[in-house]
Design a protein around this motif. Sequence first.
Motif, PDB file in Angstrom:
ATOM      1  N   ALA A  66      40.968  37.271  56.095  1.00 33.14           N
ATOM      2  CA  ALA A  66      40.295  37.725  54.882  1.00 33.14           C
ATOM      3  C   ALA A  66      40.045  36.521  53.990  1.00 33.14           C
ATOM      4  CB  ALA A  66      41.130  38.769  54.145  1.00 33.14           C
ATOM      5  N   LYS A  67      38.874  36.495  53.366  1.00 35.77           N
ATOM      6  CA  LYS A  67      38.532  35.444  52.409  1.00 35.77           C
ATOM      7  C   LYS A  67      38.675  36.022  51.000  1.00 35.77           C
ATOM      8  CE  LYS A  67      37.054  32.028  55.133  1.00 35.77           C
ATOM      9  NZ  LYS A  67      37.595  30.670  55.132  1.00 35.77           N
ATOM     10  N   VAL A  68      39.587  35.444  50.238  1.00 36.83           N
ATOM     11  CA  VAL A  68      39.802  35.865  48.856  1.00 36.83           C
ATOM     12  C   VAL A  68      38.999  34.945  47.956  1.00 36.83           C
ATOM     13  CG1 VAL A  68      41.515  36.267  47.057  1.00 36.83           C
ATOM     14  CG2 VAL A  68      42.098  36.697  49.453  1.00 36.83           C
ATOM     15  N   LEU A  69      38.089  35.527  47.153  1.00 34.37           N
ATOM     16  CA  LEU A  69      37.151  34.749  46.355  1.00 34.37           C
ATOM     17  C   LEU A  69      37.560  34.750  44.883  1.00 34.37           C
ATOM     18  CD1 LEU A  69      35.585  35.289  49.002  1.00 34.37           C
ATOM     19  CD2 LEU A  69      33.521  35.579  47.632  1.00 34.37           C
ATOM     20  N   THR A  70      37.553  33.558  44.286  1.00 28.78           N
ATOM     21  CA  THR A  70      37.777  33.410  42.844  1.00 28.78           C
ATOM     22  C   THR A  70      36.661  32.546  42.273  1.00 28.78           C
ATOM     23  OG1 THR A  70      39.239  31.515  43.258  1.00 28.78           O
ATOM     24  CG2 THR A  70      40.279  33.672  42.958  1.00 28.78           C
ATOM     25  N   PHE A  71      36.177  32.937  41.118  1.00 29.41           N
ATOM     26  CA  PHE A  71      35.082  32.226  40.447  1.00 29.41           C
ATOM     27  C   PHE A  71      35.604  31.652  39.143  1.00 29.41           C
ATOM     28  CE2 PHE A  71      31.305  32.127  37.654  1.00 29.41           C
ATOM     29  CZ  PHE A  71      30.480  31.307  38.413  1.00 29.41           C
ATOM     30  N   PHE A  72      35.907  30.353  39.160  1.00 31.64           N
ATOM     31  CA  PHE A  72      36.446  29.658  37.991  1.00 31.64           C
ATOM     32  C   PHE A  72      37.660  30.398  37.413  1.00 31.64           C
ATOM     33  CE2 PHE A  72      32.044  28.153  38.184  1.00 31.64           C
ATOM     34  CZ  PHE A  72      32.237  26.784  38.133  1.00 31.64           C
ATOM     35  N   GLY A  73      38.588  30.749  38.296  1.00 35.47           N
ATOM     36  CA  GLY A  73      39.824  31.393  37.880  1.00 35.47           C
ATOM     37  C   GLY A  73      39.770  32.905  37.794  1.00 35.47           C
TER      38      GLY A  73
END
Length: 288
Positions: A66-73
């Motif tokens: 699984a790819k866990v995505l975060t956008f600038f925190g």
Amino acid sequence: MKEKQAWKINGFIGILAILVLAGIGFPLILTGGGSSNGSLLAGGIVLLIAAALGLSGLSIVQPNDAKVLTFFGTYIGVIREPGFWVSIPLTNKNTVSLRVVNFNSDKLKVNDLEGNPIEIAAVIEYRVLDSAKAMFDVADYEEFVKLQSETGIRHIATQYPYDNFQEDDSMSLRKNSDEVADQLAIDLQHRLRVSGVEIIEARIMHLAYSSEIAAAMLQRQQASAVLSARKVIVDGAVGLVKSAIHQLAEEGVVELDEEKKAQMVNNLMVALVSEKGTQPIINSGSIY
């Protein structure tokens, strides 16, 4: 934290869109650079920037990852489906394995319910169920599983005796290993719920008395086994003596008073219960 799906599109469609943007942007830059029309140059630069941003959103997800995505925190979501995808640009992508993992604990030295020092170890089978919890709610979910598993094993080991010498229905670690393992799995699931981990199975793979009392406990087990065996022998001997006296009286073979019966019972019990062969003394009568 709770897992949620992130926005995504097929990666090959995304690559096609990036190539189209780049194919339009380069001619616009070349055309705008050779003329006085600044809007064409600006448009070409914007299209190339958009193409570059699209490249930053590309990701490949392997099976059972699984790819866990975060956008600038900020947590955006997770991509679970294997394949080639384009998601939100400029996101940080962390991989979390969804595969089943076997964890073998170290041999732990603990005291059982009766205070006897024992050695115990277990094999824990688990997998990540919620990737968001595993990534953000604990610092390192694998290390968290190891530490909490050891804590759970110690806790379960102190709830039961190693062995049950009273021959009742109470549980013990040795005789009820399956039931104890089920209780261990329930306890571990309660401890690990914050990390998003699911316990599939827990099994005790090593159980023994600690070395300093192993010899004494072995003697105790041997003595208990001897007593159990002697009880079976005595019960059988009593049944045989009762049957013999009853059959002699019923068939009228010989008349026995109480003293003779007591002597006969004594002789038969000695012959049947004795560990070594008995030497009979034959009374041939008197010549006088």
